[in-house]
Design an enzyme around this catalytic site. Structure first.
Site, PDB file in Angstrom:
ATOM      1  CB  VAL A  22      -0.958  -0.010   1.225  1.00 35.63           C
ATOM      2  CG1 VAL A  22      -1.669   1.329   1.376  1.00 35.63           C
ATOM      3  CG2 VAL A  22      -1.982  -1.130   1.070  1.00 35.63           C
ATOM      4  CE  LYS A  46       9.614  -3.906   2.286  1.00 37.77           C
ATOM      5  NZ  LYS A  46       8.261  -3.901   2.867  1.00 37.77           N
ATOM      6  CB  THR A  97      -3.486  -3.663  10.750  1.00 38.94           C
ATOM      7  OG1 THR A  97      -3.975  -3.867   9.404  1.00 38.94           O
ATOM      8  CG2 THR A  97      -3.333  -2.192  11.000  1.00 38.94           C
ATOM      9  CD  GLU A 169      -1.134  -7.741  -2.384  1.00 36.84           C
ATOM     10  OE1 GLU A 169      -0.741  -8.848  -2.769  1.00 36.84           O
ATOM     11  OE2 GLU A 169      -1.101  -7.383  -1.187  1.00 36.84           O
ATOM     12  CE  LYS A 221      -9.596  -2.660   2.985  1.00 35.72           C
ATOM     13  NZ  LYS A 221      -9.407  -2.902   1.577  1.00 35.72           N
ATOM     14  CG  LEU A 267     -20.605 -14.425  -8.391  1.00 34.02           C
ATOM     15  CD1 LEU A 267     -21.871 -14.294  -9.232  1.00 34.02           C
ATOM     16  CD2 LEU A 267     -20.952 -15.067  -7.051  1.00 34.02           C
ATOM     17  CB  CYS A 277      -6.678  -7.863   2.652  1.00 36.29           C
ATOM     18  SG  CYS A 277      -5.396  -6.641   2.357  1.00 36.29           S
ATOM     19  CE  LYS A 280      -4.216  -7.373   7.519  1.00 37.77           C
ATOM     20  NZ  LYS A 280      -5.240  -6.353   7.541  1.00 37.77           N
ATOM     21  CE  LYS A 337      -5.022  -9.781  -5.934  1.00 30.93           C
ATOM     22  NZ  LYS A 337      -6.065  -8.788  -5.919  1.00 30.93           N
TER      23      LYS A 337
HETATM   24  N1  LIG Z   1      -1.862  -5.347   0.452  1.00 30.72           N
HETATM   25  C1  LIG Z   1      -3.083  -4.992   0.078  1.00 30.72           C
HETATM   26  O1  LIG Z   1      -3.580  -5.400  -0.981  1.00 30.72           O
HETATM   27  C2  LIG Z   1      -3.904  -4.038   0.914  1.00 30.72           C
HETATM   28  C3  LIG Z   1      -5.045  -3.447   0.354  1.00 30.72           C
HETATM   29  C4  LIG Z   1      -5.795  -2.584   1.129  1.00 30.72           C
HETATM   30  C5  LIG Z   1      -5.435  -2.343   2.454  1.00 30.72           C
HETATM   31  N2  LIG Z   1      -4.341  -2.953   2.980  1.00 30.72           N
HETATM   32  C6  LIG Z   1      -3.974  -2.656   4.369  1.00 30.72           C
HETATM   33  O2  LIG Z   1      -2.908  -1.712   4.345  1.00 30.72           O
HETATM   34  C7  LIG Z   1      -1.994  -1.965   5.436  1.00 30.72           C
HETATM   35  C8  LIG Z   1      -0.602  -2.210   4.889  1.00 30.72           C
HETATM   36  O3  LIG Z   1      -0.652  -3.363   4.078  1.00 30.72           O
HETATM   37  P1  LIG Z   1       0.588  -3.812   3.168  1.00 30.72           P
HETATM   38  O4  LIG Z   1       0.142  -5.002   2.404  1.00 30.72           O
HETATM   39  O5  LIG Z   1       1.126  -2.634   2.450  1.00 30.72           O
HETATM   40  O6  LIG Z   1       1.625  -4.258   4.313  1.00 30.72           O
HETATM   41  P2  LIG Z   1       3.175  -4.620   4.144  1.00 30.72           P
HETATM   42  O7  LIG Z   1       3.465  -5.593   5.201  1.00 30.72           O
HETATM   43  O8  LIG Z   1       3.456  -4.967   2.726  1.00 30.72           O
HETATM   44  O9  LIG Z   1       3.927  -3.231   4.446  1.00 30.72           O
HETATM   45  C9  LIG Z   1       3.973  -2.617   5.705  1.00 30.72           C
HETATM   46  C10 LIG Z   1       5.310  -1.907   5.818  1.00 30.72           C
HETATM   47  O10 LIG Z   1       5.310  -1.105   7.006  1.00 30.72           O
HETATM   48  C11 LIG Z   1       6.630  -1.109   7.521  1.00 30.72           C
HETATM   49  N3  LIG Z   1       6.608  -0.665   8.922  1.00 30.72           N
HETATM   50  C12 LIG Z   1       6.098  -1.295  10.009  1.00 30.72           C
HETATM   51  N4  LIG Z   1       6.301  -0.545  11.114  1.00 30.72           N
HETATM   52  C13 LIG Z   1       6.931   0.581  10.727  1.00 30.72           C
HETATM   53  C14 LIG Z   1       7.417   1.734  11.404  1.00 30.72           C
HETATM   54  N5  LIG Z   1       7.270   1.881  12.732  1.00 30.72           N
HETATM   55  N6  LIG Z   1       8.039   2.682  10.682  1.00 30.72           N
HETATM   56  C15 LIG Z   1       8.189   2.544   9.341  1.00 30.72           C
HETATM   57  N7  LIG Z   1       7.768   1.489   8.645  1.00 30.72           N
HETATM   58  C16 LIG Z   1       7.134   0.515   9.331  1.00 30.72           C
HETATM   59  C17 LIG Z   1       7.086  -2.539   7.321  1.00 30.72           C
HETATM   60  O11 LIG Z   1       8.494  -2.654   7.368  1.00 30.72           O
HETATM   61  C18 LIG Z   1       6.501  -2.846   5.941  1.00 30.72           C
HETATM   62  O12 LIG Z   1       7.444  -2.583   4.910  1.00 30.72           O
HETATM   63  C19 LIG Z   1      -2.604  -3.127   6.203  1.00 30.72           C
HETATM   64  O13 LIG Z   1      -3.425  -2.627   7.226  1.00 30.72           O
HETATM   65  C20 LIG Z   1      -3.453  -3.835   5.162  1.00 30.72           C
HETATM   66  O14 LIG Z   1      -4.506  -4.566   5.739  1.00 30.72           O
HETATM   67  C21 LIG Z   1      -3.559  -3.778   2.228  1.00 30.72           C
END
Ligand SMILES: NC(=O)c1ccc[n+]([C@@H]2O[C@H](COP(=O)([O-])OP(=O)(O)OC[C@H]3O[C@@H](n4cnc5c(N)ncnc54)[C@H](O)[C@@H]3O)[C@@H](O)[C@H]2O)c1
Length: 451
Positions: A22, A46, A97, A169, A221, A267, A277, A280, A337
């Protein structure tokens, strides 16, 4: 070049905390639409790689945007949240999260970042939460930042915004540029005005912009994800019943989808939903229900049906090969996926573990996700292959777990010449059963024909 976005006559600076699926997409797309952006992540490796334009994830189109914006110096990367916060007018929180042991959402990363933001306020800041969180979290962030400022005896002004992310994604860039809606939860006109500037391009495109309260925004959401997941579990149940009564799920779901009240998306039956997502978020919603004194029965059933669906794949394989011991099983696709390398909660993981437990040798191939899979599950003793045909050599059963495009045009005559036993289990119904059978394969789809 994109026109730069101004705030009080100067270019608006944005920071994004968290460079995951994200955060990275948000940072890149905002930089590409004319903001100065700094993206911070505590993962040093990273960030060092991103500084060299080495991508930590596969997301179509993302690499070229990052390269372009980095060249123009509109996008920078840092490990220092303090630097990012002090630089910006608006801070996006995009950290994880994850699920806690009891299934509830762990919001500790968000609260940690909120405190870091508070410690580094150097003037008014808009603090925008994009992570998926239970209702009430933005209110908690507000209290956390306020308390920290009180302890520091600081008087900086700030606003909190809830801005849930709906990107998919594999289509994340496209979804960011042209989302189906933008939701914000706000409590001040100033915050709403800044959010309208941030999303000015999308608003110009006519994309609906819904401004509401914190809790409503947060609930939208979870409700959306729970509804999508319930469609998947629903169609999986119907597919399982189709198999028993001789109906064809492909026709059933197509005809259902023609009803505009139902719609055709989500479907398609399969091995159950996965990813970072849906699993969880549904559990978090159930836990939220406990906290609120309400049991969301449909959400609970959606999870239960999904758990059962994942087990069904192994049952199908066992039935097709009789016993797993000493058999070679090919798994095509390990990402949850297509068009992503994300293997978090992928149904393929449970299947592969079950196959190994049953004594089978497992060969896997995925067009993008093998490096992530290897890293995450390095203890699994499996044979990683560099191509789909290579993975099928000497196979007793080919299992299609992910509907990658390159699996749809498999050449059955090549396949027939290299496998040991011609059996295909197509958990995505992407192959033509007639062609497979004509080529001499025992073909099992899902929800098609009696088993
Ligand atoms: N991946 C998806 O398709 C998607 C879609 C919609 C919503 N979300 C939500 O968005 C959020 C993030 O998802 P994601 O898939 O990008 O997660 P991710 O695990 O890919 O990325 C999270 C990043 O945050 C970093 N991080 C954690 N603590 C930190 C801190 N204190 N300081 C700086 N960086 C820190 C981690 O190192 C990691 O790189 C989640 O709540 C998820 O549910 C994800």
């Amino acid at each position: 070049m994109a026109q730069q976005v101004l705030l009080r006559g100067i270019i608006m600076n944005i920071s994004v905390i968290g460079a995951g699926y994200v955060g990275l997409v948000t940072a890149a797309c905002l930089a590409d639409s004319g903001f100065n952006v700094i993206c911070a992540d505590c993962d040093r490796e990273k960030i060092e790689n991103l500084k060299k334009c080495i991508m930590p994830i596969y997301e179509p189109g993302l690499e070229s945007i990052i390269k372009r914006c980095a060249d123009k110096k509109l996008l920078k990367f840092t490990t220092e949240t303090s630097e990012a916060v002090q630089f910006s007018d608006a801070v996006f929180i995009c950290v994880g999260t994850p699920e806690m042991d009891d299934g509830s959402a762990d919001i500790s990363q968000i609260l940690n970042v909120s405190r870091e933001i508070a410690q580094n306020l150097n003037g008014y800041k808009l603090i925008i939460n994009k992570s998926t969180v239970p209702a009430g979290t933005c209110r908690r962030i507000k209290a956390e930042v306020g308390n920290m400022l009180g302890r520091l005896d600081e008087e900086s002004e700030f606003d909190i915004v809830s801005n849930p992310e709906f990107l998919r994604e594999g289509r994340a860039v496209e979804d960011f540029i042209r989302p189906e809606r933008i939701i914000i939860g706000v409590e001040s006109a100033r915050a709403e005005e800044m959010m309208r500037r941030i999303y000015h391009k999308q608003i110009q495109l006519g994309i609906p912009f819904i401004s509401t309260g914190f809790e409503t925004s947060e609930m939208i959401k979870y409700a959306s994800n729970a509804f999508l997941a319930s469609k998947i579990s629903f169609i999986n149940e119907i597919a399982n019943m189709c198999e028993r009564c001789g109906a064809d799920i492909k026709i059933v779901s197509k005809a259902m989808g023609m009803d505009s009240r139902i719609g055709p998306e989500f479907l398609n039956p399969g091995p159950g939903f996965g990813g970072s997502c849906l699993p969880k978020d549904l559990k978090a919603l159930v836990c939220m229900g406990k906290y609120l004194g309400y049991t969301p029965e449909m959400v609970k059933s959606t999870i239960k049906v999904n758990d059962r669906q994942k087990k069904l794949v192994l049952r199908k394989i066992r039935k097709a090969v009789r016993r797993l011991k000493n058999k070679t099983i090919t798994v095509l696709g390990v990402s949850f996926k297509p068009e992503t390398d994300d293997v978090r909660e992928s149904p393929a993981v449970e299947v592969i573990k079950g196959l190994l437990k049953g004594g089978a040798a497992v060969k896997v191939y995925d067009p993008r996700a093998l490096p992530k899979f290897k890293k995450e599950y390095h203890s699994l003793d499996i044979d990683y292959c560099t191509g789909k045909y290579m993975a099928c050599i000497n196979s007793d059963c080919i299992v299609i777990m992910t509907e990658w495009k390159e699996f749809t045009n498999i050449d059955f005559s090549i396949l027939k010449a290299i496998v040991k036993t011609p059996v295909i289990i197509d958990m995505r119904n992407i192959l033509d059963p007639e062609q497979a059978r004509k080529a001499g394969f025992r073909y099992h789809g899902i929800g098609t024909g009696r088993t």
